[in-house]
Design a protein around this motif. Structure first.
Motif, mmCIF file in Angstrom:
data_model
loop_
_atom_site.group_PDB
_atom_site.id
_atom_site.type_symbol
_atom_site.label_atom_id
_atom_site.label_comp_id
_atom_site.label_asym_id
_atom_site.label_seq_id
_atom_site.Cartn_x
_atom_site.Cartn_y
_atom_site.Cartn_z
ATOM 1 N N LEU A 5 0.829 -1.203 0.000
ATOM 2 C CA LEU A 5 0.000 0.000 0.000
ATOM 3 C C LEU A 5 0.867 1.257 0.000
ATOM 4 C CD1 LEU A 5 -2.825 1.262 0.180
ATOM 5 C CD2 LEU A 5 -2.614 1.132 2.663
ATOM 6 N N VAL A 6 1.885 1.277 0.843
ATOM 7 C CA VAL A 6 2.790 2.432 0.894
ATOM 8 C C VAL A 6 3.537 2.571 -0.429
ATOM 9 C CG1 VAL A 6 4.836 3.393 2.045
ATOM 10 C CG2 VAL A 6 3.013 2.372 3.399
ATOM 11 N N ARG A 7 3.966 1.460 -0.999
ATOM 12 C CA ARG A 7 4.688 1.494 -2.284
ATOM 13 C C ARG A 7 3.788 2.032 -3.395
ATOM 14 N NH1 ARG A 7 8.994 2.779 -3.860
ATOM 15 N NH2 ARG A 7 10.266 1.228 -2.872
ATOM 16 N N ILE A 8 2.507 1.662 -3.384
ATOM 17 C CA ILE A 8 1.562 2.161 -4.393
ATOM 18 C C ILE A 8 1.329 3.655 -4.207
ATOM 19 C CG2 ILE A 8 -0.872 2.090 -5.094
ATOM 20 C CD1 ILE A 8 -0.710 -0.977 -4.601
ATOM 21 N N LEU A 9 1.206 4.095 -2.950
ATOM 22 C CA LEU A 9 0.960 5.513 -2.686
ATOM 23 C C LEU A 9 2.179 6.387 -2.957
ATOM 24 C CD1 LEU A 9 -1.154 5.278 0.588
ATOM 25 C CD2 LEU A 9 -1.959 5.821 -1.718
ATOM 26 N N PHE A 10 3.376 5.837 -2.758
ATOM 27 C CA PHE A 10 4.620 6.587 -2.946
ATOM 28 C C PHE A 10 5.574 5.812 -3.860
ATOM 29 C CE2 PHE A 10 3.046 7.582 1.362
ATOM 30 C CZ PHE A 10 2.787 8.930 1.191
ATOM 31 N N PRO A 11 5.262 5.707 -5.133
ATOM 32 C CA PRO A 11 6.091 4.886 -6.025
ATOM 33 C C PRO A 11 7.493 5.439 -6.278
ATOM 34 C CG PRO A 11 4.429 6.063 -7.281
ATOM 35 C CD PRO A 11 4.143 6.311 -5.828
ATOM 36 N N LYS A 12 7.700 6.714 -6.105
ATOM 37 C CA LYS A 12 9.009 7.323 -6.381
ATOM 38 C C LYS A 12 9.948 7.328 -5.177
ATOM 39 C CE LYS A 12 7.853 8.528 -10.558
ATOM 40 N NZ LYS A 12 8.316 7.745 -11.665
ATOM 41 N N ILE A 19 10.168 1.282 3.686
ATOM 42 C CA ILE A 19 10.310 0.367 4.825
ATOM 43 C C ILE A 19 9.988 1.093 6.124
ATOM 44 C CG2 ILE A 19 11.990 -0.898 6.224
ATOM 45 C CD1 ILE A 19 13.419 -1.632 3.603
ATOM 46 N N LEU A 20 10.585 2.255 6.342
ATOM 47 C CA LEU A 20 10.367 2.996 7.582
ATOM 48 C C LEU A 20 8.908 3.416 7.753
ATOM 49 C CD1 LEU A 20 13.583 5.186 7.759
ATOM 50 C CD2 LEU A 20 12.983 3.220 9.181
ATOM 51 N N LEU A 21 8.299 3.892 6.694
ATOM 52 C CA LEU A 21 6.904 4.313 6.767
ATOM 53 C C LEU A 21 5.988 3.114 7.031
ATOM 54 C CD1 LEU A 21 4.969 6.659 6.642
ATOM 55 C CD2 LEU A 21 4.925 6.427 4.160
ATOM 56 N N SER A 22 6.262 2.001 6.388
ATOM 57 C CA SER A 22 5.467 0.787 6.600
ATOM 58 C C SER A 22 5.586 0.288 8.032
ATOM 59 C CB SER A 22 5.916 -0.314 5.634
ATOM 60 O OG SER A 22 5.758 0.076 4.305
ATOM 61 N N LEU A 23 6.804 0.258 8.543
ATOM 62 C CA LEU A 23 7.002 -0.169 9.928
ATOM 63 C C LEU A 23 6.326 0.781 10.908
ATOM 64 C CD1 LEU A 23 10.702 -1.396 9.868
ATOM 65 C CD2 LEU A 23 8.648 -2.791 10.139
ATOM 66 N N LEU A 24 6.401 2.068 10.644
ATOM 67 C CA LEU A 24 5.754 3.050 11.504
ATOM 68 C C LEU A 24 4.247 2.812 11.557
ATOM 69 C CD1 LEU A 24 5.994 5.671 13.203
ATOM 70 C CD2 LEU A 24 5.609 6.911 11.082
ATOM 71 N N ILE A 25 3.637 2.565 10.423
ATOM 72 C CA ILE A 25 2.195 2.307 10.381
ATOM 73 C C ILE A 25 1.857 1.028 11.143
ATOM 74 C CG2 ILE A 25 0.270 1.690 8.860
ATOM 75 C CD1 ILE A 25 1.606 3.572 6.747
#
Length: 85
Positions: A5-12, A19-25
């Motif tokens: 989901l994070v990769r789709i929202l922030f592809p660039k 990784i950090l944003l996913s772990l934070l969520i």
């Protein structure tokens, strides 16, 4: 799932940021399970609340989130490495 989901929202964004944003969520959701107020308990009794917020805090979930996110990011690095060649 959160990593995708994070990769789709922030592809660039680079992989380490994702990784950090996913772990934070994931960690935030897991630690939120320690909060036990009446309104959030009622929300957890719904299907949405049960699947999104979970029922109880487990350290094993923290390990599972970490292992899963690091594993899929490693796989992504391998795929992107071979895709460029």
């Amino acid at each position: 799932m959160i990593y995708f989901l994070v990769r789709i929202l922030f592809p660039k964004k680079n992989i380490s940021t994702v990784i950090l944003l996913s772990l934070l969520i994931c960690y935030s959701i897991e630690f939120l399970q320690l909060y036990q107020d009446e309104w959030i308990i009622r929300l957890r009794k719904t299907i949405f609340g049960r699947y999104v917020l979970g029922q109880g805090f487990l350290w094993s979930d923290i390990l599972a989130y970490t292992f899963g996110i690091l594993s899929i990011s490693f796989i992504e690095k391998i795929i992107l490495k071979y895709k460029k060649v």
